[in-house]
Scaffold this active site. Structure first.
Site, PDB file in Angstrom:
ATOM      1  N   CYS A 383      60.505  32.341 -59.318  1.00 46.77           N
ATOM      2  CA  CYS A 383      60.926  31.702 -60.458  1.00 46.77           C
ATOM      3  C   CYS A 383      60.010  30.924 -61.290  1.00 46.77           C
ATOM      4  CB  CYS A 383      61.964  30.811 -60.107  1.00 46.77           C
ATOM      5  SG  CYS A 383      62.711  29.714 -61.428  1.00 46.77           S
ATOM      6  N   CYS A 386      60.326  27.131 -61.518  1.00 46.83           N
ATOM      7  CA  CYS A 386      59.911  26.420 -60.159  1.00 46.83           C
ATOM      8  C   CYS A 386      58.503  26.276 -60.144  1.00 46.83           C
ATOM      9  CB  CYS A 386      60.539  27.268 -59.104  1.00 46.83           C
ATOM     10  SG  CYS A 386      62.447  27.316 -58.909  1.00 46.83           S
TER      11      CYS A 386
END
Length: 463
Positions: A383, A386
């Site tokens: 991600c 993230c």
């Protein structure tokens, strides 16, 4: 591709520094990539004709007009879909200038730059540096920021060009607003509004072209742009010849990081949208765009109320993976599982961070009294959002080391996604939870600011 450097660029005072440092200029070498002749063998794929450009002819004043005078019947090269895959590999390590020059060499007046009012101005600067004639078009949705319209005007004056604007159909817009109101996209998704205001006008624009140039980069959006090639047969739209395979899409910045683009804009002293100095990075329509907050990925400023997999307006819908791929992967951010992503390097690696297992989390939930408080990030390693907050979260763990509370991480994608959604309030990645000492219920961090100071303020308010 170093996302950490790209995301750090998007924070702090970079844009204000950029706007105040306009004197620097740097020369740029102009070299044309010599390519081997493309194969012309017959295959079962659809074939279509590429018309050579005659530079003595002036470009059209309308994006939708067909310049029939550009046909040279005595010289016509057949180019196959497979050939563009080979060309993409050939140009994979080429500079944006070389890619742009090759695009104009092949398509001449039948290609145009799609200009969005953000850093796409770099495409126009590269087009100017090729020394070839070029065309620029833009989609005016009727809902852009005033600063974006002012930017359009400054770009036209700076380069001495006329941007070819495309507008949505008035009857369609009227029907949408009368039936669903001005802000229906906040409730039922942005796809319908974007389809009326952007996708259909784009389709009309592309029907008068054989190729178009976009500013897409692989590091812009998780899940939807990570695999874009430098050049491809457009998978979604049709060109002037009609049918699948009749339009070619060029992405000269596919392998370029955002920081490199902004360094180029600074060096060439070109106009930029003033919204960048206010924290905007990816810029679209005013109701659907906001500044990027500290610790966020650049694409989080677009359609922020939706899940990450939906952060495309439809102009590049061919990038989006099939829904089945998202469901099979179980990743809340909608990134399809591939052999590469299955072995992707983990993130949030620090001696001050504890990697939590499923059983560890299950026991933690059952405890009403804990010996120490715990901060946990629910994440997926591929991600981009993230990844964008990795630096600040690791720094927070270092600051909290020895303070009497733990900082941990729990990989909540794949098989763990359903559990995390049911037991840990997982909505999308990343989700940050605080487990107090004397409470069984974790407290979710609701702010989207993910810088160290904001996270520390959250921890100090609760421990």
């Amino acid at each position: 591709m170093a996302l950490s450097s790209s995301s750090s660029l998007l924070q702090g005072s970079f844009y204000s520094n950029f706007l105040s440092s306009r004197e620097l200029k740097a020369p740029l070498a102009h070299s044309v990539l010599d390519l081997v002749p493309l194969a012309a063998g017959r295959t079962y794929r659809r074939q279509w004709m590429v018309r050579p450009f005659r530079p003595e002819l002036r470009r059209s004043d309308s994006i939708g007009s067909v310049a029939a005078t550009l046909v040279s019947p005595e010289v016509e090269d057949e180019i196959e879909t497979d050939d563009y895959e080979k060309l993409a590999k050939k140009l994979e390590n080429a500079s944006p200038l070389e890619v742009m020059d090759k695009a104009f060499e092949i398509f001449g007046n039948d290609i145009a730059i799609a200009f969005s009012g953000a850093e796409d101005v770099a495409l126009i600067e590269y087009a100017k540096l090729t020394g070839r004639p070029f065309r620029v078009f833009s989609l005016d949705t009727g809902r852009l920021n005033p600063e974006t319209y002012q930017f359009f005007d400054s770009v036209e004056k700076h380069y001495g060009i006329h941007i070819e604007y495309m507008f949505p159909d008035a009857v369609e817009v009227q029907g949408l607003v009368r039936n669903k109101g001005l802000f229906s996209f906040y409730e039922d998704g942005h796809e319908e509004c974007c389809r009326v205001r952007k996708v259909r006008p784009l389709r009309r624009a592309l029907e008068g072209l054989r190729a178009w140039i976009t500013g897409q980069r692989k590091d812009q959006s998780p899940g939807t742009r990570a695999e874009i090639p430098v050049v491809q047969v457009d998978p979604s739209f049709e060109g002037m010849d009609g049918g699948i395979g009749s339009l070619v899409k060029w992405n000269p910045f596919a392998n370029v990081e955002g920081q490199t683009i902004w360094n180029f804009l600074l060096a060439m002293n070109v106009p930029v949208n003033s919204l960048h100095s206010q924290g905007y990075v990816s810029i679209g329509c005013e109701p659907c765009t906001r500044p990027v907050l500290p610790g966020q990925h650049e694409r989080e400023g677009r359609w922020w109320w939706e899940d990450a997999k939906a952060k495309e307006c439809g102009l590049h819908k061919g990038n989006i993976k099939q829904q089945e791929a998202y469901q099979n992967n179980g990743n809340g951010n909608g990134v399809a599982q591939t052999s590469e992503s299955a072995t992707i390097t983990d993130i949030f690696n620090s001696r001050n961070l504890v990697a939590l297992s499923r059983s560890w989390i299950e026991n933690l939930i059952k405890l009403e009294n804990r010996s120490e408080a715990l901060l946990v990030v629910l994440y997926s390693p591929w991600c981009h959002y993230c990844q964008a907050m990795e630096g600040s979260y690791v720094e927070l763990a270092e600051k909290l080391a020895g303070s009497g509370m733990k900082v941990g991480k729990f990989r909540a994608d794949g098989d763990q996604k359903a559990f995390a959604q049911q037991e840990l309030q997982l909505g999308s990645f990343p989700t940050i939870l605080f487990f107090p000492k004397h409470s069984s219920k974790p407290i979710r961090y609701l702010s989207e600011k993910r810088d160290v100071d904001s996270l520390m303020a959250f921890v100090n308010a609760l421990r």
